[in-house]
Design an enzyme around this catalytic site. Structure first.
Site, PDB file in Angstrom:
ATOM      1  N   SER A 142     -11.091  14.233   6.666  1.00 17.82           N
ATOM      2  CA  SER A 142      -9.903  14.073   7.494  1.00 17.82           C
ATOM      3  C   SER A 142     -10.065  14.840   8.803  1.00 17.82           C
ATOM      4  O   SER A 142     -10.426  16.009   8.820  1.00 17.82           O
ATOM      5  CB  SER A 142      -8.676  14.599   6.733  1.00 17.82           C
ATOM      6  OG  SER A 142      -7.524  14.477   7.522  1.00 17.82           O
ATOM      7  N   GLY A 143      -9.790  14.152   9.925  1.00 15.93           N
ATOM      8  CA  GLY A 143      -9.919  14.779  11.235  1.00 15.93           C
ATOM      9  C   GLY A 143     -11.261  14.577  11.887  1.00 15.93           C
ATOM     10  O   GLY A 143     -11.495  15.055  12.997  1.00 15.93           O
ATOM     11  N   THR A 147     -10.502   7.002  11.918  1.00 16.03           N
ATOM     12  CA  THR A 147      -9.503   6.038  12.394  1.00 16.03           C
ATOM     13  C   THR A 147      -9.757   5.687  13.852  1.00 16.03           C
ATOM     14  O   THR A 147      -9.659   4.521  14.257  1.00 16.03           O
ATOM     15  CB  THR A 147      -8.092   6.623  12.225  1.00 16.03           C
ATOM     16  OG1 THR A 147      -7.883   6.942  10.844  1.00 16.03           O
ATOM     17  CG2 THR A 147      -7.039   5.641  12.680  1.00 16.03           C
ATOM     18  N   ASN A 192      -5.629  17.346  10.310  1.00 18.33           N
ATOM     19  CA  ASN A 192      -5.614  16.222  11.242  1.00 18.33           C
ATOM     20  C   ASN A 192      -4.171  15.823  11.498  1.00 18.33           C
ATOM     21  O   ASN A 192      -3.387  15.672  10.556  1.00 18.33           O
ATOM     22  CB  ASN A 192      -6.405  15.046  10.641  1.00 18.33           C
ATOM     23  CG  ASN A 192      -6.534  13.888  11.610  1.00 18.33           C
ATOM     24  OD1 ASN A 192      -6.115  13.983  12.757  1.00 18.33           O
ATOM     25  ND2 ASN A 192      -7.104  12.797  11.142  1.00 18.33           N
ATOM     26  N   SER A 195      -3.828  11.778  10.105  1.00 17.91           N
ATOM     27  CA  SER A 195      -4.745  11.588   8.976  1.00 17.91           C
ATOM     28  C   SER A 195      -4.370  10.335   8.184  1.00 17.91           C
ATOM     29  O   SER A 195      -3.212  10.137   7.813  1.00 17.91           O
ATOM     30  CB  SER A 195      -4.694  12.815   8.060  1.00 17.91           C
ATOM     31  OG  SER A 195      -5.493  12.619   6.923  1.00 17.91           O
ATOM     32  N   SER A 196      -5.367   9.484   7.938  1.00 21.47           N
ATOM     33  CA  SER A 196      -5.140   8.298   7.097  1.00 21.47           C
ATOM     34  C   SER A 196      -5.026   8.745   5.645  1.00 21.47           C
ATOM     35  O   SER A 196      -5.955   9.347   5.101  1.00 21.47           O
ATOM     36  CB  SER A 196      -6.303   7.309   7.245  1.00 21.47           C
ATOM     37  OG  SER A 196      -6.407   6.852   8.560  1.00 21.47           O
ATOM     38  N   GLY A 424     -13.579  10.652   3.248  1.00 20.44           N
ATOM     39  CA  GLY A 424     -14.837  11.375   3.061  1.00 20.44           C
ATOM     40  C   GLY A 424     -14.747  12.267   1.832  1.00 20.44           C
ATOM     41  O   GLY A 424     -13.694  12.423   1.206  1.00 20.44           O
ATOM     42  N   GLU A 426     -14.108  15.260  -0.345  1.00 15.45           N
ATOM     43  CA  GLU A 426     -13.110  16.315  -0.165  1.00 15.45           C
ATOM     44  C   GLU A 426     -13.320  17.445  -1.161  1.00 15.45           C
ATOM     45  O   GLU A 426     -13.449  17.215  -2.371  1.00 15.45           O
ATOM     46  CB  GLU A 426     -11.684  15.757  -0.332  1.00 15.45           C
ATOM     47  CG  GLU A 426     -11.277  14.872   0.822  1.00 15.45           C
ATOM     48  CD  GLU A 426      -9.800  14.499   0.796  1.00 15.45           C
ATOM     49  OE1 GLU A 426      -9.338  13.920   1.784  1.00 15.45           O
ATOM     50  OE2 GLU A 426      -9.129  14.805  -0.209  1.00 15.45           O
TER      51      GLU A 426
END
Length: 1063
Positions: A142-143, A147, A192, A195-196, A424, A426
């Site tokens: 994330s970040g 996206t 993020n 973040s998605s 990704g 985590e």
């Protein structure tokens, strides 16, 4: 000459040819593009563009140092073979413009610096030329920019692909689907701001012309727990804040909402309603416009907003315990809003929130819920409503993206390009069920990635006829089997524990895991660990050794999150909803289906297996995104964080697989074209086959057999140092070639310029000579004719004017007038005048008179009043003294001064005595006594009415002008004069004998003031004056060598004065 290079943010090299004139070597209008190999000359400063070219490719430190060098120069993209590694710069580098798109369009992958657009263009061209489906897999934590990368890819295809025949509606919907999905599926997290919180796979369909004609989206594992709970510093999904901030007042009133997010329980848990980097109001406008573009009607938008508002109202439902500790709803107002927004019966909804329906032996029983169970039921309903609405939203977008020409023949020739934006790997301090699913997904994708990479490598080797050497790598199938294997895998054990009768808890699930997979080398718990490892493992945790490293999971909540149960009576209530969207989300067939729904983990596993099959059917491309720091600051490179991501993204493993064979490979044509100058036999051109030319070239360069292989169409170089040495040799060779080319070009250029100048000079000289000759002949002809006319006129100059002498006479007149113009008098005293010819005498006299009048007029206009007064006084002095007094000529060049004494030199008492009478002139004089002729210093003052003799502060004598009978002065150069005074009685003083150094000036001003110009007597020999009552005095003047004033023996005043001129 030292090589100078510069970089631009795309990673392109600018070779500086001249310090003041950089030469950009890029494609298009800028000239020739610098290939990837050209950047190797600056590798010490900016690293290599492909990690495959790292000399120490097994060193993680070298890998990260190369990343650091490129990041420091704003080069955020680097290759690992065909894989693109992207580092989030956290700022706009201005490298995504239309100009950049055109720069990367239609260019070979390695002919341009690493860029997202290079991957996009390569995939698109493969899709069109090979007619094979493609897939771009974007991963990272994330970040890291996943996206944003997806959006840039879609932007590239929207801008560069040809427009479909029926307009760009599909293209616009593809782009506008992003804001909608981000609003409903993205949230602000600690890592993020956008973040998605779901995985997304998008298929874009292209027709045979390469135009986008349709699309389809698959979503994975929406983080629906975020609806009811957020960690500190995080937010709920964007859409809630956007609606509250940007919604119109009428809309909010109809939905029963107020703008303050703090009023809603589901929005305050993270304590982060406002974020400086997010503008919810403007984002809402974008979402509303996007909904219209993707074919949402106003009614559908209204129904969708009602569901969003209902989730907020659900969070504000509160419960209180009655006497029997059963929960009761206390928020009547919120219940009314829910009833209206969801279109359900209020009584039924109230009962469903505080009771659970149980079916036992065919009978339905309602079991009351306590406060904790009621809160669980409320939150479960909120999560179900939101997650099912999100699923419906994805379906709605898919219907708008679906091609309308599915029946046409061209539809059967469409190809598909897939974009996978997936979570990704985590690893948090606390890892739960969601991290377990995400990391399982990454294990599967890593397995697929290694398989496809090895497969593509092997296929290329086989196609080139080079023996394939088996590559040793870590096969993570053992970990995937640990998770997904039937009956023995963790998911199967979790499902079994969720479904078995009896009291199943998270700890019983952990115990069963320990019994089933305790011997697995990649599984560890507190019970199975040794004494040292137990310190880092809790009793409610288990550890998996993933391909990217160890991850410890807490089993707390595994069963609840896997079951994801919604009580039956809540389902029944929602199935009766009159909201069209809700009625589609909650199908009544669920109520009659006796089969237990699949668990979340099983659903995710099946969708993941389906995704893997989809990806296997396509040609893959990979983008690995890296986050440089947790603070989201540009320019900051956190080595610890990046090492963590490099490990979890499997980049080192990827590099090792890619470098297992040959580090560098190029087609013969490209290799020969680049390096042919290093061999005399191939330079400047090679006439034979490119393969033969490369063979000659590498022999000349001294490549050893183990350093390279010759394929069917490509040369394979095993070691980067071999390529580096070749590139360094090329750079040295280029310097000499550049010097030779420059010398040749300069010689040719200046020779051509000289020849052009020579031709031009000859042409100009020829024309100029002709012009000069014609001018000279015309001038001679005119001169001869003029001379003839002058001679004829001179002969007849005395005859009356006739055609024969008219030219001569006019010439004489003209010459006189021109001569007169040059010899005009310069002032009124100049009386010279040229002698005119006889015919112009009368005109000459008139002109002389006019000239004199004009000079006089000019002179009179130019003099000032002061100068006019000076001239008047000088004229009077001339009238009186010219030719009569010896020292007059000396006074002529000296200007008369208005006064010889300033006001400060005259006693104030004298001024007081004079009263208002102004002093017109003042001069120091010497007065001689009437008796003994003793000299005494005095001041002579002229007023408008009298002459005043002053001694210091005392007025000694006042002579009114009416009593001044005359003034006597000698003709010599002395400065004595006598003022003759009329005596009315014996008391009146006699005449006054005075001496002034400025006698001419003094007498002139006295005569003008007293109006006695005609009463000044200039005597020769002697002057008689009245000395007193009955007594006269005499002044005798004699010429001598020097001035002497004494009293003579005869009693007279004797004055000897030198003669300055003879009259």
């Amino acid at each position: 000459m030292a090589l100078q290079v510069e970089l631009i943010p795309t990673g392109e090299i600018i070779r500086v040819v001249h310090p003041h004139r950089p030469c950009k070597l890029t494609l298009g209008s800028d000239g020739v593009r610098v290939t990837m190999e050209s950047a190797l000359t600056a590798r010490d400063r900016v690293g290599v563009q492909d990690f495959v070219l790292l000399e120490n490719f097994t060193s993680e430190a070298s890998f990260i140092e190369n990343l650091r060098r490129r990041f420091r120069e704003n080069l955020i993209y680097t290759y690992i073979g065909p894989v693109l590694v992207s580092v989030n710069p956290y700022r706009d580098l201005q490298i995504y413009s239309r100009q950049h798109m055109e720069r990367y369009r239609g260019v070979s992958f390695y002919e341009v610096p690493p860029h997202l657009f290079a991957v996009a263009d390569t995939v698109y061209r493969a899709l069109r030329t090979e007619r094979r489906d493609q897939a771009v897999m974007i991963s990272g934590e994330s970040g890291a920019g996943k996206t944003e990368a997806t959006k840039r890819l879609l932007q590239f295809y929207a801008e560069t692909c040809p427009a479909p025949e029926r307009g760009g509606a599909v293209r616009d919907r593809l782009l506008q689907s992003n804001p909608v999905l981000e609003a409903f599926g993205n949230a602000k997290t600690l890592r993020n701001d956008n973040s998605s919180r779901f995985g997304k796979y998008m298929d874009v369909q292209f027709d045979f012309k390469g135009a986008p004609v349709g699309g389809h989206i698959l979503s994975y594992l929406l983080e629906k727990s975020r609806v009811v709970h957020q960690n500190h510093g995080e937010r709920n999904f964007h859409v809630f804040y956007q609606l509250l901030e940007g919604g119109e007042e009428e809309t909010l009133r109809r939905l029963g909402l107020e703008r303050n997010p703090q009023s809603y329980l589901y929005l305050v848990k993270g304590q982060c309603a406002k974020v400086s980097s997010i503008n919810d109001k403007s984002d809402w406008k974008v979402v509303r416009k996007a909904l219209t573009v993707i074919n949402f009607t106003e009614d559908e938008v209204e129904d969708l907003l009602s569901i969003v508002a209902s989730v907020l109202h659900l969070g504000n439902i509160h419960f209180a315990a009655d006497e029997e500790s059963n929960a009761q709803v206390t928020s009547e107002n919120q219940l009314k809003y829910l009833t209206r927004l969801l279109g359900v019966d209020g009584v039924t909804l109230r009962e469903a929130l505080i009771h659970r329906k149980i079916i036992a032996k065919g009978e339905e029983l309602l079991s009351p819920l306590n406060l904790e169970q009621a809160a669980y039921a409320r939150d479960a309903l909120a999560k179900a409503v939101y997650s099912r609405t999100f699923t419906w939203l994805v379906g709605k977008i898919n219907r708008s993206l679906a091609s309308k020409d599915a029946e046409s023949p061209s539809w059967r020739s469409t190809t598909v390009l897939g974009l996978l934006d997936i979570y990704g790997f985590e690893v948090f301090q606390h890892n739960s069920f969601e991290q377990f699913c995400i990391n399982y997904c990454n294990e599967k994708l890593q397995q697929l990635f290694i398989e496809l990479t090895l497969k593509s490598e092997q296929e290329e080797y086989e196609a080139e006829g080079i023996a394939w050497e088996p590559v040793q790598y870590f096969n993570n199938k053992i970990i995937c089997d640990l998770v997904e294997e039937k009956f023995k895998g963790i998911i199967s054990i979790l499902d079994e524990e969720c479904l078995r009768p009896g009291e199943a808890t998270d700890l019983t699930f952990l115990e069963k895991l320990e019994d089933t997979v305790k011997h697995h080398p990649h599984f560890l718990t507190h019970k199975l660990a040794d004494q040292r490892t137990r310190k880092s493992l809790g009793r409610g945790e288990f550890r998996l050794l993933h391909y990217a490293g160890e991850v410890t999971y807490s089993v707390t909540g595994f069963l609840d999150k896997n079951n994801d149960l919604l009580f039956r009576n809540l389902k029944e209530t929602m199935c009766g909803s009159k909201n069209p969207i809700m009625s589609r989300c909650f199908d009544r067939s669920e109520l009659s289906d006796k089969k237990r729904p699949e668990t979340v983990a099983t659903q995710f596993k099946m969708s993941l297996l389906q995704l893997v099959e989809i990806l296997k059917s396509k040609e893959p491309a990979y983008i690995r995104c890296i986050k440089p720091n947790d603070a989201k600051q540009p320019g900051r490179f956190d080595e610890v964080l990046i090492r963590h991501q490099v490990k979890y993204l499997g980049l080192m493993e990827n590099l090792r697989v890619r470098r297992a064979g040959f580090a560098y490979r190029r087609k013969y044509e490209a290799f020969l074209q680049r390096y042919k100058s290093l061999c005399p036999e191939t330079w400047p051109t090679w006439a034979g086959r490119p393969q033969d030319g490369v063979a000659v070239l590498v022999r000349h360069l001294g490549y050893k057999p183990e350093e390279y292989k010759m394929g069917r169409t490509k040369i394979f170089i095993r070691f980067p140092k071999t390529l580096f040495a070749t590139e360094d040799a090329l750079e040295i060779r280029r310097q000499s070639l550049a010097t030779k080319i420059q010398a040749t070009w300069r010689g040719f250029h200046w020779r051509q310029k000289f020849l052009r100048v020579k031709r031009s000079a000859i042409c100009i000289q020829s024309w100029w000579r002709g012009t000069l000759g014609r001018r000279k002949a015309a001038k001679r002809k005119w001169a001869a004719e003029t001379i003839r006319r002058l001679i004829r006129g001179f002969i007849l100059r005395h005859a009356p004017r006739c055609p024969e002498n008219a030219f001569f006479l006019d010439h004489v007149r003209t010459s006189f007038l021109l001569s007169l113009r040059r010899q005009l008098p310069q002032n009124i005293l100049d009386t010279s005048w040229p002698t005119p010819p006889p015919a112009l005498r009368e005109a000459s006299d008139l002109l002389q008179e006019l000239c004199m009048k004009n000079m006089v007029w000019k002179y009179c206009r130019s003099i000032s009043p002061e100068w006019k007064q000076q001239l008047q006084q000088k004229a009077v002095a001339s009238e009186i003294f010219k030719g009569k007094k010896d020292n007059y000529p000396q006074s002529v060049p000296r200007l008369f001064i208005s006064t010889r004494l300033s006001t400060d030199e005259i006693s104030p008492k004298v001024l007081q005595a004079l009263g208002s009478e102004p002093i017109q002139y003042a001069v120091p004089v010497v007065k001689y006594d009437r008796k003994g002729y003793k000299p005494r210093s005095r001041q002579l003052l002229l007023t408008p009415s009298a002459v005043v003799i002053v001694e210091d502060a005392k007025v000694k004598q006042r002579i009114d002008y009416t009593n001044l009978t005359g003034i006597s002065v000698s003709s010599l150069s002395d400065s004595l004069f006598v003022l003759h005074v009329q005596r009315e009685d014996n008391k009146q003083k006699g005449d006054v004998v005075l001496q002034s150094d400025h006698v001419i000036e003094t007498l002139t001003k006295t005569a003008l003031s007293a109006d006695r110009v005609n009463n000044i007597n200039i005597n020769q020999g002697s002057i008689t004056f009245a000395g007193g009552p009955g007594r006269d005095g005499t002044i005798d003047f004699t010429p001598g060598s020097e001035l002497l004033i004494t009293k003579a023996k005869n009693g007279h005043l004797a004055v000897v004065a030198p003669r300055l001129n003879s009259r």
